[in-house]
Write an enzyme that holds these catalytic residues in place. Sequence first.
Site, PDB file in Angstrom:
ATOM      1  N   LEU A 297      50.058  11.913  24.787  1.00 32.81           N
ATOM      2  CA  LEU A 297      51.305  11.174  24.569  1.00 32.81           C
ATOM      3  C   LEU A 297      52.312  12.057  23.834  1.00 32.81           C
ATOM      4  O   LEU A 297      51.940  12.838  22.951  1.00 32.81           O
ATOM      5  CB  LEU A 297      51.005   9.913  23.755  1.00 32.81           C
ATOM      6  CG  LEU A 297      50.080   8.930  24.486  1.00 32.81           C
ATOM      7  CD1 LEU A 297      49.512   7.903  23.519  1.00 32.81           C
ATOM      8  CD2 LEU A 297      50.805   8.248  25.643  1.00 32.81           C
TER       9      LEU A 297
ATOM     10  N   ASN B 181      43.532   5.450  17.426  1.00 30.39           N
ATOM     11  CA  ASN B 181      42.765   6.090  18.499  1.00 30.39           C
ATOM     12  C   ASN B 181      41.331   6.266  18.023  1.00 30.39           C
ATOM     13  O   ASN B 181      41.087   6.470  16.830  1.00 30.39           O
ATOM     14  CB  ASN B 181      43.367   7.464  18.811  1.00 30.39           C
ATOM     15  CG  ASN B 181      42.627   8.191  19.923  1.00 30.39           C
ATOM     16  OD1 ASN B 181      42.271   7.592  20.947  1.00 30.39           O
ATOM     17  ND2 ASN B 181      42.369   9.477  19.744  1.00 30.39           N
TER      18      ASN B 181
ATOM     19  N   HIS C  31      38.133   8.858  18.619  1.00 30.23           N
ATOM     20  CA  HIS C  31      37.844  10.191  19.149  1.00 30.23           C
ATOM     21  C   HIS C  31      36.371  10.496  18.898  1.00 30.23           C
ATOM     22  O   HIS C  31      35.877  10.273  17.793  1.00 30.23           O
ATOM     23  CB  HIS C  31      38.733  11.233  18.462  1.00 30.23           C
ATOM     24  CG  HIS C  31      38.533  12.609  19.009  1.00 30.23           C
ATOM     25  ND1 HIS C  31      39.028  12.986  20.237  1.00 30.23           N
ATOM     26  CD2 HIS C  31      37.874  13.684  18.530  1.00 30.23           C
ATOM     27  CE1 HIS C  31      38.681  14.244  20.476  1.00 30.23           C
ATOM     28  NE2 HIS C  31      37.975  14.687  19.456  1.00 30.23           N
TER      29      HIS C  31
ATOM     30  N   SER D 252      35.408   9.251  15.153  1.00 31.83           N
ATOM     31  CA  SER D 252      36.448   8.998  14.152  1.00 31.83           C
ATOM     32  C   SER D 252      37.483   8.053  14.736  1.00 31.83           C
ATOM     33  O   SER D 252      37.863   8.190  15.902  1.00 31.83           O
ATOM     34  CB  SER D 252      37.171  10.299  13.783  1.00 31.83           C
ATOM     35  OG  SER D 252      36.267  11.310  13.383  1.00 31.83           O
TER      36      SER D 252
ATOM     37  N   GLU E 225      50.663  15.100  16.316  1.00 29.51           N
ATOM     38  CA  GLU E 225      49.696  16.137  16.682  1.00 29.51           C
ATOM     39  C   GLU E 225      48.482  15.513  17.359  1.00 29.51           C
ATOM     40  O   GLU E 225      47.970  14.489  16.881  1.00 29.51           O
ATOM     41  CB  GLU E 225      49.230  16.886  15.433  1.00 29.51           C
ATOM     42  CG  GLU E 225      50.321  17.699  14.760  1.00 29.51           C
ATOM     43  CD  GLU E 225      50.782  18.869  15.618  1.00 29.51           C
ATOM     44  OE1 GLU E 225      49.913  19.630  16.081  1.00 29.51           O
ATOM     45  OE2 GLU E 225      51.999  18.987  15.837  1.00 29.51           O
TER      46      GLU E 225
ATOM     47  N   ASP F 134      44.971  14.273  18.299  1.00 32.04           N
ATOM     48  CA  ASP F 134      43.732  13.976  17.555  1.00 32.04           C
ATOM     49  C   ASP F 134      43.869  14.314  16.068  1.00 32.04           C
ATOM     50  O   ASP F 134      42.943  14.808  15.425  1.00 32.04           O
ATOM     51  CB  ASP F 134      42.529  14.702  18.175  1.00 32.04           C
ATOM     52  CG  ASP F 134      42.276  14.252  19.600  1.00 32.04           C
ATOM     53  OD1 ASP F 134      42.560  13.068  19.893  1.00 32.04           O
ATOM     54  OD2 ASP F 134      41.824  15.067  20.411  1.00 32.04           O
TER      55      ASP F 134
ATOM     56  N   GLN G 200      27.705   3.981  18.065  1.00 31.86           N
ATOM     57  CA  GLN G 200      28.418   3.919  16.783  1.00 31.86           C
ATOM     58  C   GLN G 200      29.904   3.625  16.976  1.00 31.86           C
ATOM     59  O   GLN G 200      30.522   2.955  16.144  1.00 31.86           O
ATOM     60  CB  GLN G 200      28.231   5.229  16.010  1.00 31.86           C
ATOM     61  CG  GLN G 200      26.783   5.517  15.661  1.00 31.86           C
ATOM     62  CD  GLN G 200      26.145   4.361  14.921  1.00 31.86           C
ATOM     63  OE1 GLN G 200      26.724   3.813  13.976  1.00 31.86           O
ATOM     64  NE2 GLN G 200      24.958   3.955  15.346  1.00 31.86           N
TER      65      GLN G 200
END
Length: 195
Positions: free
Chosen positions: A93, A107, A109, A136, A143, A145, A173
């Site tokens: 994005l 988000n 990741h 995470s 920026e 991630d 998880q």
Amino acid sequence: HKKVAILISGGGSNMVSLAKSMVGDHPGRPCLVLSNLPTAGGLQKAADMGIPTAVVDHRSFKGDREVFEEELISVIDAYAPDAIALAGFMRILTPKFITHYAGRMLNIHPSLLPKYKGLHTHQRAIEAGDAEGGCSVHEVTAELDDGPILGQARVPILPGDTPDDLAARVLVQEHRLYPAVLRRFLEGETEPLIL
Ligand code: GAR
């Protein structure tokens, strides 16, 4: 309730775990599941749960990222969401899009950020000889991630693990972490959650 739009590109297992968590006294409710791919398996799962769905196919914009994102914004904003949860949404994005949703977009990741931004996270963790992998949830900033970490969960990397083995262990998880972090985020809690 606070309205949550969930953006996906694939099977949508994280989307399902988020949507299923938003019941009862949870402050959020899913208002939209949007995919950039019409073939994303998560679309049917969302429809089966009674959640409105939409597709904005990036391929029909012929590489014009700006026009693609303008269409994304117009579809998303029609639902006036309070929060946007990226859940396996595999398009990068631009800062313009991210700025539009500043402070409202999360988000997940599949790595222990700041390690292994980008793709092939599990393979990279195994090749590096790491003892642990994980996932995470972070707030989305310009920026890739990057952005404040809102939660993490760790798993061991076992001898002989393939990237798929590790991905499956981490995904379990992810399904615990993301709903818990989303709930805290909607309640205004920004201390990172470490599972
Ligand atoms: C998840 O493992 C998520 O962490 C990852 O994609 C998978 C989506 O699975 N996200 C990224 O790699 C983001 N760059 P799902 O569609 O079953 O939720």
